[in-house]
Every structure is written in C-alpha cells, then in structure tokens.
Design an enzyme around this catalytic site. Structure first.
Site, PDB file in Angstrom:
ATOM      1  N   GLU A 173       3.284  -3.358  -2.244  1.00 25.66           N
ATOM      2  CA  GLU A 173       3.292  -2.898  -0.841  1.00 25.66           C
ATOM      3  C   GLU A 173       3.195  -1.376  -0.757  1.00 25.66           C
ATOM      4  O   GLU A 173       3.997  -0.712  -0.095  1.00 25.66           O
ATOM      5  CB  GLU A 173       4.517  -3.430  -0.094  1.00 25.66           C
ATOM      6  CG  GLU A 173       4.476  -4.941   0.070  1.00 25.66           C
ATOM      7  CD  GLU A 173       5.544  -5.494   1.006  1.00 25.66           C
ATOM      8  OE1 GLU A 173       6.355  -4.704   1.550  1.00 25.66           O
ATOM      9  OE2 GLU A 173       5.564  -6.721   1.200  1.00 25.66           O
ATOM     10  N   GLU A 296       3.595 -12.958  -2.052  1.00 25.95           N
ATOM     11  CA  GLU A 296       4.770 -13.062  -1.173  1.00 25.95           C
ATOM     12  C   GLU A 296       4.378 -13.876   0.044  1.00 25.95           C
ATOM     13  O   GLU A 296       3.521 -13.445   0.832  1.00 25.95           O
ATOM     14  CB  GLU A 296       5.304 -11.684  -0.757  1.00 25.95           C
ATOM     15  CG  GLU A 296       6.000 -10.930  -1.877  1.00 25.95           C
ATOM     16  CD  GLU A 296       6.707  -9.655  -1.401  1.00 25.95           C
ATOM     17  OE1 GLU A 296       7.168  -9.628  -0.233  1.00 25.95           O
ATOM     18  OE2 GLU A 296       6.794  -8.710  -2.202  1.00 25.95           O
TER      19      GLU A 296
END
Length: 492
Positions: A173, A296
């Site tokens: 991220e 995720e």
C-alpha cells in the site's frame, strides 16, 4: 427453474491453489494470542504455536501465507525479530493500537509456522521506512546457501540450511500507509528495491509489486507500463463494506436486509475490479506472465463492542460466508489472470477463519467456506453457463446466484453455488455434458437467519452439513438451493 449447463469437456486452464491463500499481520490478536502463545504458555502449543489453531489451519490445506503486513510491513525491521528472544528489542506498533510488541514472533517463527502448515511463505518487505540494503540482507539471510555475513548470522541463530522463500512483496500500500507515494514514484522505487531481491542458489523469487487501492486504474497503468517487465505479480486490495464511504462501518452481526444487500452488492464489485485491472494488464502483458495478486480481501465492519478499535476484531456471520463464497467463485472464474489471493485475516482480525479467547477457539462460517472450497485448489475450471434470476431489493437488482465449477486430478467435478437472496430459494436444473454421470453428493452451509454466527458458547451454529436436496436423472442434477446458502455439489 434455473437452467444450468456444465460442459465437463471444456476446460479453461488451472485454478492456482494460491487463490486460497491467507494473510497474517501483526495486528491486534492475530499473531500474539491467535497464532503464537510461546512455549511456556498454559495453552497447548507446538514450539509456541497454538496446537488447536495449527490443527484447524492444516485441515484447510493453506497453500500460501502472507506476513508481516499490511501496513505493519513498512515499519517492520526484520533484524529486531531474530536471535535469542530475550534479547530482541521491543517496538511500538504505531499502525495498530499503539501497543508494544516484544518481537518474539519473527522470521524464524514465521517460516517454521509455514513449514508446519505446509504453506509457501509470502513475505512483504519494507519499502516505506526501510532501505534497499535492509531488504537485500533479509533475502540473503533467509535464502543464501553459501558463506556470507547474513548466511553466517542465520546459522548462528540455529538454521544451518537456508529456507525456500518463493514469494516476496516489495512494499505494501505504498500509495497510503506504505509511504504516501505517487504511482510514478513507487514504480521507480519498486524497480530499485526489486533489483536487490536476488535469487540465491536454487531459490527463485516471485516478485510482487504493491498495486492499486480498489479502482485506482491509473496506478495499475503506470506500474505495468513502467515496471511490468521487472515483476511477476501485481497486487490489488479491496475490502467489502456496507458502503463505499469508509466512515460508514456497520455492525458485523446486527444488520437488516438493507445492509445485507449492500454487502452482497459490494462483494460482487470485486469482479468488475478484476476485469478492469486485468484489461490494463493485458495491454502490457498479453501473454499473462504477470499474475494479479488480490492479497488483501474480505469484509471490514465495526469492531466488536468493548474491544480495542485498533485491533479490528469482528465477529463472522452467514453474511461473511456468502462474501467468501462469492470472492472464491470470482477468482476461480478469472484464474487466467488471478494467481493468488489472501483473505484478511487469518485469526482474530477482520474476516477471520478462526477466533480465539484464552484457551477457547472457534471456527467461523468463513472457515467452513474455505474448507468446502478447497477441492478447487489446482483443479481445472470448467465452463458453467446459466442466466441467474434477479434478487431485487429497494428497486435495485443483483444476480441471485453466483457459481464456479472445476474438475480435479481424479476426475471429480465440483460445482460451488452461492444463493445471495436471504429469503428466496432457487430451483436449479444442471445439465452435465461431456461425461456420463455415475453419482453425485453435496454439502451446504446455511442458516435460518442472516446474522447466524458461531460463538464460544455455541460453536456449531453454522457448519458444513450434508446437502440432501439434489437428484440425479438422465445426466441432469436438479434440486433447490436454499436462501442465504453456500452449496457444493460433487459429480463423479
């Protein structure tokens, strides 16, 4: 009656078993208390790993496990987690609750856990606050079989032979908690860091670039254009919620059909994300050498009342089971590009497959979906054609049924079907073509209420049961798929 046609002789590639992967982050009680209790704990353990949790996870045949994060990865310095545990420095987990961790669960412990579970390790390296040198040394420490400072340090810490580490993520991220970078900046950083994630000896690393948040198609475009030739996989992250607005969390257990419908709607949005990101990847990689890694995914609701909001502990209901089934069907159906997926997370965090409380443990509805669907691992997807009736609520519409099918190495066919409608059953007629059917049997996960859950007092409210509602006649399988149900039909 819903007409379904299964072409048993039309195969469409292979469902990578890594689609059934999991994720364990240093977050809340996932690692500590969930997976690791230490050798001196009163809780039965195998070298510090909870025996009950390990045995339950082994049953799922987990193919790959991601660690140490998540956001935690880009503040984790691996050398703090090696050597004698009593000498390891403590650290503050600034992302998740501000708790102090003792670093007793580190590289050796994670890789031992993977060996116990029979899972491939997927390690996520620190780009956000780490250095190229630090990442290079970590890979050398784990995988180099010769003589070097890092290999010698590993041996001094009790591991003579190197590990095999196949999957390595270069950051996490990085558009957000991993450094707040632009796509252009991260593409350059990725190439720089990935250069030093080297293959030592017989260990060949599958390098995964940190990909987009949800529908940030610009990120995927830039990464594929600028760094596609230097990566093996590109990730995306997407969480299913009651709303696209992150300020609206909603309860994991107390909800009506309005929030049931919106969650089903948002779960199905995963397919649009897979299709659109894949289309961009096809532009730069028509041979599909780069895997789409959904590392995720899962539900994200409000934490359970009275728990630390930074620990993301939530209960798990029949609604979560449907979300899991929908996602796994989507990944199966797009296995030409989707090569790995990792549910968030394994124990005690978000859409966990296991919850623990002291010595007690329970298996969630999501656990049972993974247990049911494991038959798809490494199987060949089959053509399954049908037109689903609509599930209508407040003037909006969704397909009532979501499904996938595969054939395994023994010739057994498995069809998994989700009925998203919480009230209406669905009658099906499944026409099997290309083989002569000898027999069939089924399993089902369902409940009488939308928010049925397993608790430490009543741990078997939602489990896998034998599905009696199917009939075989003239190569047709007919039956009724109950409302709010996940069904698996085996055909031989």
């Amino acid at each position: 009656m819903i007409k379904m046609v299964l072409n048993a002789d039309i195969k469409k590639g292979k469902i990578n078993k890594n689609i059934y992967g999991h994720f364990s982050e240093h977050l809340g009680r996932c690692i500590y208390e969930g997976l690791w209790v230490g050798e001196d704990s009163e809780i039965p353990n195998i070298n510090g790993f909870r025996t009950d949790v390990v045995e339950a996870l082994k049953k799922l045949k987990i193919p790959v496990l991601r660690w140490p994060g998540g956001c935690f990865a880009d503040e984790y310095h691996w050398m703090d987690g090696i050597g004698p545990r009593e000498n390891r420095p403590c650290m503050v987990n600034t992302h998740w609750g501000g708790v102090v961790e003792n670093n007793h669960f580190g590289t050796h412990e994670f890789l031992e856990l993977c060996e116990i579970l029979g899972a491939e390790p997927y390690i996520c390296g620190n780009v956000g606050s780490g250095t190229v040198h630090e990442m290079q040394q970590w890979v050398e420490y784990m995988t180099f079989d010769g003589k070097s400072p890092m290999a010698d340090l590993r041996r001094a810490n009790g591991k003579d032979e190197p590990w095999r580490v196949k999957y390595f993520g270069v950051g996490n991220e990085n558009w957000g908690c991993g450094g707040n970078m632009t796509a252009e900046f991260y593409a350059d950083q990725y190439k720089r860091y990935a250069t030093y994630v080297r293959n030592f000896g017989e260990n060949t690393i599958y390098k995964i670039a940190g990909g987009a948040s949800v529908d940030d198609y610009h990120w995927t475009e830039v990464l594929m254009r600028e760094a596609g030739k230097q990566m093996d996989g590109l990730s995306i992250h997407y969480y299913t919620r009651i709303s696209k607005d992150w300020s609206e969390q909603g309860s994991a257990t107390e909800f009506d059909e309005n929030h049931w419908f919106s969650v089903m709607q948002n779960a199905l949005f995963t397919e649009e994300l897979v299709v659109r990101h894949s289309k961009i990847m096809d532009k730069y990689d028509p041979e599909k050498k780069v895997g789409l890694i959904v590392d995720e995914w899962g539900t994200w609701f409000a934490v359970e009342p009275g728990t630390n909001p930074g620990f993301l502990y939530q209960q798990n209901t029949m609604r979560d089971a449907l979300v899991a089934g929908i996602h796994l069907n989507i990944f199966n159906n797009h296995c030409d590009r989707v090569q790995m997926a990792n549910i968030a997370q394994m124990v005690n965090v978000l859409q966990a497959v296991i919850l623990t409380e002291g010595k007690k443990m329970l298996l969630t509805p999501t656990y049972h979906v993974f247990d049911m669907y494991k038959v798809h691992q490494d199987a060949e997807p089959l053509s399954l054609d049908f037109e689903s009736p609509e599930y209508t609520f407040n003037g909006e519409k969704l397909p009532q049924l979501n499904a996938s099918a595969s054939i395994d190495s023994e010739g057994k066919i498995h069809v998994t079907i989700c009925n998203l409608n919480p009230s209406d059953d669905a009658e099906i007629d499944l026409d099997i073509r290309g083989i002569t059917v000898k027999g069939t049997k089924g399993e089902i996960i369902t409940s009488n209420v939308m928010n049925a859950k397993n608790t430490f007092e009543e741990a078997n409210n939602v489990t896998i049961k034998k599905f009696e509602g199917i009939r075989l006649e003239n190569n047709h399988i007919s039956g009724i798929i109950p409302s709010k149900a996940v069904v698996m039909i085996e055909i031989v």
